[in-house]
Design a protein around this motif. Structure first.
Motif, PDB file in Angstrom:
ATOM      1  N   ASN A  37       5.265  -2.525 -14.000  1.00  0.00           N
ATOM      2  CA  ASN A  37       5.063  -3.710 -14.830  1.00  0.00           C
ATOM      3  C   ASN A  37       5.913  -4.892 -14.355  1.00  0.00           C
ATOM      4  O   ASN A  37       5.539  -6.057 -14.554  1.00  0.00           O
ATOM      5  CB  ASN A  37       5.402  -3.383 -16.284  1.00  0.00           C
ATOM      6  CG  ASN A  37       4.995  -4.481 -17.242  1.00  0.00           C
ATOM      7  OD1 ASN A  37       3.829  -4.851 -17.315  1.00  0.00           O
ATOM      8  ND2 ASN A  37       5.951  -5.019 -17.974  1.00  0.00           N
ATOM      9  N   ALA A  38       7.055  -4.601 -13.708  1.00  0.00           N
ATOM     10  CA  ALA A  38       7.942  -5.666 -13.208  1.00  0.00           C
ATOM     11  C   ALA A  38       7.492  -6.202 -11.848  1.00  0.00           C
ATOM     12  O   ALA A  38       7.980  -7.240 -11.404  1.00  0.00           O
ATOM     13  CB  ALA A  38       9.370  -5.145 -13.115  1.00  0.00           C
ATOM     14  N   PHE A  39       6.587  -5.507 -11.163  1.00  0.00           N
ATOM     15  CA  PHE A  39       6.054  -5.997  -9.886  1.00  0.00           C
ATOM     16  C   PHE A  39       5.133  -7.194 -10.134  1.00  0.00           C
ATOM     17  O   PHE A  39       4.478  -7.294 -11.173  1.00  0.00           O
ATOM     18  CB  PHE A  39       5.244  -4.916  -9.171  1.00  0.00           C
ATOM     19  CG  PHE A  39       6.022  -3.707  -8.729  1.00  0.00           C
ATOM     20  CD1 PHE A  39       7.402  -3.721  -8.647  1.00  0.00           C
ATOM     21  CD2 PHE A  39       5.354  -2.532  -8.404  1.00  0.00           C
ATOM     22  CE1 PHE A  39       8.111  -2.599  -8.238  1.00  0.00           C
ATOM     23  CE2 PHE A  39       6.041  -1.398  -7.993  1.00  0.00           C
ATOM     24  CZ  PHE A  39       7.428  -1.432  -7.915  1.00  0.00           C
ATOM     25  N   ASP A  40       5.055  -8.076  -9.168  1.00  0.00           N
ATOM     26  CA  ASP A  40       4.093  -9.176  -9.212  1.00  0.00           C
ATOM     27  C   ASP A  40       2.873  -8.875  -8.351  1.00  0.00           C
ATOM     28  O   ASP A  40       1.738  -9.214  -8.709  1.00  0.00           O
ATOM     29  CB  ASP A  40       4.753 -10.478  -8.737  1.00  0.00           C
ATOM     30  CG  ASP A  40       5.887 -10.910  -9.648  1.00  0.00           C
ATOM     31  OD1 ASP A  40       5.618 -11.149 -10.837  1.00  0.00           O
ATOM     32  OD2 ASP A  40       7.042 -10.971  -9.187  1.00  0.00           O
ATOM     33  N   ILE A  41       3.121  -8.276  -7.198  1.00  0.00           N
ATOM     34  CA  ILE A  41       2.062  -7.842  -6.283  1.00  0.00           C
ATOM     35  C   ILE A  41       2.352  -6.388  -5.919  1.00  0.00           C
ATOM     36  O   ILE A  41       3.504  -6.010  -5.729  1.00  0.00           O
ATOM     37  CB  ILE A  41       2.024  -8.717  -5.010  1.00  0.00           C
ATOM     38  CG1 ILE A  41       1.685 -10.172  -5.351  1.00  0.00           C
ATOM     39  CG2 ILE A  41       1.014  -8.165  -3.997  1.00  0.00           C
ATOM     40  CD1 ILE A  41       1.780 -11.118  -4.160  1.00  0.00           C
ATOM     41  N   CYS A  42       1.303  -5.587  -5.821  1.00  0.00           N
ATOM     42  CA  CYS A  42       1.485  -4.176  -5.493  1.00  0.00           C
ATOM     43  C   CYS A  42       0.799  -3.858  -4.165  1.00  0.00           C
ATOM     44  O   CYS A  42      -0.318  -4.333  -3.909  1.00  0.00           O
ATOM     45  CB  CYS A  42       0.905  -3.288  -6.588  1.00  0.00           C
ATOM     46  SG  CYS A  42       1.704  -3.496  -8.192  1.00  0.00           S
ATOM     47  N   LEU A  43       1.454  -3.052  -3.350  1.00  0.00           N
ATOM     48  CA  LEU A  43       0.964  -2.758  -2.008  1.00  0.00           C
ATOM     49  C   LEU A  43       0.496  -1.309  -1.864  1.00  0.00           C
ATOM     50  O   LEU A  43       1.053  -0.408  -2.470  1.00  0.00           O
ATOM     51  CB  LEU A  43       2.065  -2.991  -0.961  1.00  0.00           C
ATOM     52  CG  LEU A  43       2.527  -4.413  -0.668  1.00  0.00           C
ATOM     53  CD1 LEU A  43       3.499  -4.394   0.507  1.00  0.00           C
ATOM     54  CD2 LEU A  43       1.357  -5.332  -0.374  1.00  0.00           C
ATOM     55  N   VAL A  44      -0.510  -1.154  -1.002  1.00  0.00           N
ATOM     56  CA  VAL A  44      -0.901   0.163  -0.487  1.00  0.00           C
ATOM     57  C   VAL A  44      -1.026  -0.005   1.026  1.00  0.00           C
ATOM     58  O   VAL A  44      -2.120  -0.122   1.569  1.00  0.00           O
ATOM     59  CB  VAL A  44      -2.224   0.655  -1.085  1.00  0.00           C
ATOM     60  CG1 VAL A  44      -2.461   2.121  -0.700  1.00  0.00           C
ATOM     61  CG2 VAL A  44      -2.237   0.499  -2.597  1.00  0.00           C
ATOM     62  N   PRO A  45       0.110  -0.007   1.744  1.00  0.00           N
ATOM     63  CA  PRO A  45       0.109  -0.348   3.182  1.00  0.00           C
ATOM     64  C   PRO A  45      -0.086   0.878   4.070  1.00  0.00           C
ATOM     65  O   PRO A  45       0.786   1.247   4.859  1.00  0.00           O
ATOM     66  CB  PRO A  45       1.498  -0.953   3.378  1.00  0.00           C
ATOM     67  CG  PRO A  45       2.362  -0.168   2.421  1.00  0.00           C
ATOM     68  CD  PRO A  45       1.484   0.184   1.240  1.00  0.00           C
ATOM     69  N   TYR A  46      -1.236   1.541   3.950  1.00  0.00           N
ATOM     70  CA  TYR A  46      -1.451   2.803   4.654  1.00  0.00           C
ATOM     71  C   TYR A  46      -2.208   2.608   5.965  1.00  0.00           C
ATOM     72  O   TYR A  46      -2.938   1.630   6.148  1.00  0.00           O
ATOM     73  CB  TYR A  46      -2.241   3.771   3.768  1.00  0.00           C
ATOM     74  CG  TYR A  46      -1.446   4.356   2.627  1.00  0.00           C
ATOM     75  CD1 TYR A  46      -0.063   4.251   2.573  1.00  0.00           C
ATOM     76  CD2 TYR A  46      -2.081   5.024   1.588  1.00  0.00           C
ATOM     77  CE1 TYR A  46       0.665   4.788   1.537  1.00  0.00           C
ATOM     78  CE2 TYR A  46      -1.357   5.578   0.534  1.00  0.00           C
ATOM     79  CZ  TYR A  46       0.016   5.453   0.515  1.00  0.00           C
ATOM     80  OH  TYR A  46       0.735   5.999  -0.518  1.00  0.00           O
ATOM     81  N   TYR A  47      -2.019   3.576   6.840  1.00  0.00           N
ATOM     82  CA  TYR A  47      -2.781   3.601   8.087  1.00  0.00           C
ATOM     83  C   TYR A  47      -4.257   3.846   7.787  1.00  0.00           C
ATOM     84  O   TYR A  47      -4.611   4.535   6.818  1.00  0.00           O
ATOM     85  CB  TYR A  47      -2.289   4.727   9.002  1.00  0.00           C
ATOM     86  CG  TYR A  47      -1.022   4.406   9.765  1.00  0.00           C
ATOM     87  CD1 TYR A  47      -1.045   3.533  10.843  1.00  0.00           C
ATOM     88  CD2 TYR A  47       0.185   4.999   9.393  1.00  0.00           C
ATOM     89  CE1 TYR A  47       0.121   3.248  11.547  1.00  0.00           C
ATOM     90  CE2 TYR A  47       1.357   4.717  10.094  1.00  0.00           C
ATOM     91  CZ  TYR A  47       1.313   3.836  11.173  1.00  0.00           C
ATOM     92  OH  TYR A  47       2.471   3.551  11.860  1.00  0.00           O
ATOM     93  N   ILE A  48      -5.121   3.282   8.636  1.00  0.00           N
ATOM     94  CA  ILE A  48      -6.550   3.543   8.502  1.00  0.00           C
ATOM     95  C   ILE A  48      -7.096   4.278   9.732  1.00  0.00           C
ATOM     96  O   ILE A  48      -8.251   4.691   9.740  1.00  0.00           O
ATOM     97  CB  ILE A  48      -7.352   2.240   8.291  1.00  0.00           C
ATOM     98  CG1 ILE A  48      -7.162   1.273   9.475  1.00  0.00           C
ATOM     99  CG2 ILE A  48      -6.944   1.570   6.993  1.00  0.00           C
ATOM    100  CD1 ILE A  48      -8.040   0.041   9.398  1.00  0.00           C
TER     101      ILE A  48
END
Length: 390
Positions: A298-309
């Motif tokens: 809830n405290a994040f502004d942007i959330c990442l999923v920086p995974y390999y493809i």
């Protein structure tokens, strides 16, 4: 319906960290289902040394019903029972490592105890759900009405298990021969397992959302260790493993010095963690108990999923974190793969490091529509599973 579940994670770990993994979510949701009479959870074998080193509690909370020579049946609530096994074979666990679990799951005395527990609980018929590739020999010795293997993530592609890849494949082969049905959490897994193990059908049941823990109407607090971190905050909550694209993440950190990057989760790959650039705008806050974790998201502004493809670096994952991010109406940026392409309408897909950095620079506003979270709840997912059994 009576159900035996063989989760991947042991009950002590689940209670210590919170019900945050796919197998734990399944258990928690199935416990709440009015379609279930009794659940027996066959716990992963362990030793006192493992319990001490991993700082777990030896005693499982609940009422001990039956015990013998390291085996124990524990009632944790009126419908749920744990069959626990603390082995004295500390030397064997040290020497054989992962292979030890395959052996101990098939220990004849453990199997006899499990069958005796089924009798003591007056269970005449049951179905079975296994989510543990290491338990394949056990599964072949039980007698359920219908059996399902949940092939979540692809252990053939996880670096930690590379040295025993042959035995992992043997486990999958065994499941292909000894269960009625496979389910999995990603299309990548369906493609891989179908071809590799000649399976005619695998049912896709993706990961879901805990709608009680992640809810915009909840009253979240701001944890002390994130309260003083400069905003905007770009957050990642999850295990730090080989799946994280370090080049992608580091490029974003270096090119957005005015943004704070907050990482939360277990470090399962020290080399990956050490490869993350540690600038002043990078903050690792450690692992968090699952009931506390929503306060951080809830405290994040942007959330990442920086995974390999890349195919050789994926592990067939379908991140639970994405549904949790979206439930709290965060702007979510993720790589095109790992099941995220199916959620393209709700998040921002990127294909390279420059696209990631540029999307962060565009700001925190989330202009994507909201998904129907009830359709993606864990209760919905477990109902899909129960429908398969019937």
């Amino acid at each position: 319906m009576n159900l035996i579940i063989v989760p991947f994670h042991d009950w002590r770990k689940i209670k210590k960290e919170g019900f945050r993994t796919r197998d734990a979510h399944f258990i928690e949701s199935l416990q709440q289902s009015n379609r279930i009479e009794k659940i027996i959870i066959i716990n992963r074998p362990t030793t006192l040394l493992e319990i001490v080193l991993k700082k777990k509690k030896r005693k499982i909370e609940g009422r001990s019903i039956f015990n013998r020579n390291g085996f124990q049946l524990i009632e944790v609530n009126p419908t749920t029972y744990i069959v626990d096994y603390i082995s004295k074979d500390i030397y064997g666990q040290i020497m054989r490592k992962f292979l030890w679990f395959i052996d101990e799951f098939s220990n004849d005395k453990y199997i006899d105890f499990i069958n005796e527990c089924i009798g003591k609980l007056q269970i005449c018929t049951y179905n079975l759900l296994s989510q543990n590739v290491f338990a394949h020999k056990l599964i072949s010795k039980l007698n359920p009405q219908k059996s399902v293997f949940d092939a979540w993530d692809n252990f053939c592609l996880i670096d930690d298990y590379f040295s025993i890849k042959k035995q992992i494949k043997q486990g999958y082969v065994s499941y292909s021969q000894n269960v009625d049905l496979w389910i999995t959490n990603s299309r990548d897994n369906i493609d891989y397992f179908s071809k590799e193990f000649n399976l005619s059908e695998i049912i896709l049941i993706k990961n879901g959302l805990d709608v009680n823990r992640f809810n915009l109407n909840a009253n979240y607090r701001i944890p002390k260790d994130i309260n003083n971190i400069q905003k905007p905050i770009v957050g990642f909550g999850g295990k730090i493993t080989q799946t994280i694209n370090i080049e992608l993440l580091n490029y974003a950190i270096l090119n957005n010095p005015e943004v704070s990057f907050v990482l939360i989760g277990q470090i399962l790959d020290d080399e990956i963690f050490e490869s993350i650039v540690k600038l002043n705008n990078v903050h690792y806050l450690g692992d968090k108990f699952y009931d506390e974790y929503p306060n951080y998201v809830n405290a994040f502004d942007i959330c990442l999923v920086p995974y390999y493809i890349e195919e050789n670096k994926k592990s067939g994952t379908n991140p639970i974190k994405v549904y949790e991010y979206l439930a709290l109406n965060k702007k979510v940026i993720g790589t095109n793969g790992n099941g995220l392409e199916d959620l393209e309408g709700y998040l921002y897909l990127i294909h390279n490091k420059k696209e990631l950095s540029n999307e962060i620079k565009r700001g925190i506003k989330n202009e994507k529509p909201k998904m129907d979270f009830n359709k993606n709840s864990w209760q919905t997912k477990t109902n899909e599973f129960l429908n398969l059994l019937q």
